[in-house]
Design an enzyme around this catalytic site. Sequence first.
Site, short mmCIF file in Angstrom:
data_model
loop_
_atom_site.label_atom_id
_atom_site.label_comp_id
_atom_site.label_asym_id
_atom_site.label_seq_id
_atom_site.Cartn_x
_atom_site.Cartn_y
_atom_site.Cartn_z
CG ASN A 1 -7.99 -2.05 -5.40
OD1 ASN A 1 -7.09 -2.86 -5.20
ND2 ASN A 1 -8.24 -1.06 -4.54
CG ASP B 1 -2.11 0.92 1.08
OD1 ASP B 1 -2.38 1.37 -0.05
OD2 ASP B 1 -2.77 1.19 2.10
#
Length: 252
Positions: free
Chosen positions: A71, A23
């Site tokens: 996502n 991330d």
Amino acid sequence: MSPKPAKEVTAMTTAGHVAIIMDGNGRWAKRRGMPRTFGHQAGVNALKRTVEAAPQLGIQWLTVFGFSTENWRRPASEVSELMGLLKAYVKTDLARLEREGVRVRIIGRREGLAPDILAIIEDAEARTAANDRFNLQVAFNYGGRADITDAATRFAEDLAAGRISRDEDPEIVFARYLSTAAGPSPDLIIRTSGEQRLSNFLLWEAAYAEFVFQDVLWPDYGPDALKAAVQEYLGRERRYGGVDADDVLAPG
Ligand code: IPE
Ligand code: IPE
Ligand code: MG
């Protein structure tokens, strides 16, 4: 109790299965005044460094979160960049992974992926199927809830059809329906960028994993950060619901 001496990471003392929530690509790019896609491109290089470093630390399984079922909520241009990067990564690195004995598996939902992505996934898995030196799992279009739901559907069908023995432990049988069935549960789950949440990653498999959260943004990740995370893991005491052996009073 005296503090335990720090353990040095060696191939003998390590986490067998490390899973990483990669991330911070977007923030890394933003700090440089660049578009988010620039961060994703740099993230692929961090992935390459990490895949290379993991076996050297004795890690046998590495699972990385590349694209979540959530996502798809990102702008279409970013989604298409992430799809393109998976393709590019496999294209540039598959021959080397194949040569170096890495078995590649892609976990997650196959439905909804474009035919060219599916073809690349199937090719990567087929070409490395005989390898066993190191296991790389890429979670792509993966969500823990989706995976459990899909597994439950197929489990229920097989149960109704009498294909599941009632003598076996149902937890063990059920786990075979998850897309992670081929490997062990993760010992250590790392998340970079300072966020401290699972974001739907390995929900079932994380039951007894240790967590290490690192502030480093994913594009800056590499061997030193991975080693530091494993070092921290080695200082943890895993109890699996039991008690520390030192705390059990000898009978009598
Ligand atoms: C991680 O970086 C990569 C993926 C989710 C594919 P992000 O894109 O989430 O970066 P941040 O969290 O916005 O910084
Ligand atoms: C998790 O990161 C997904 C991947 C690393 C592929 P996100 O950046 O999508 O998670 P949230 O939205 O911050 O929870
Ligand atoms: Mg993020």
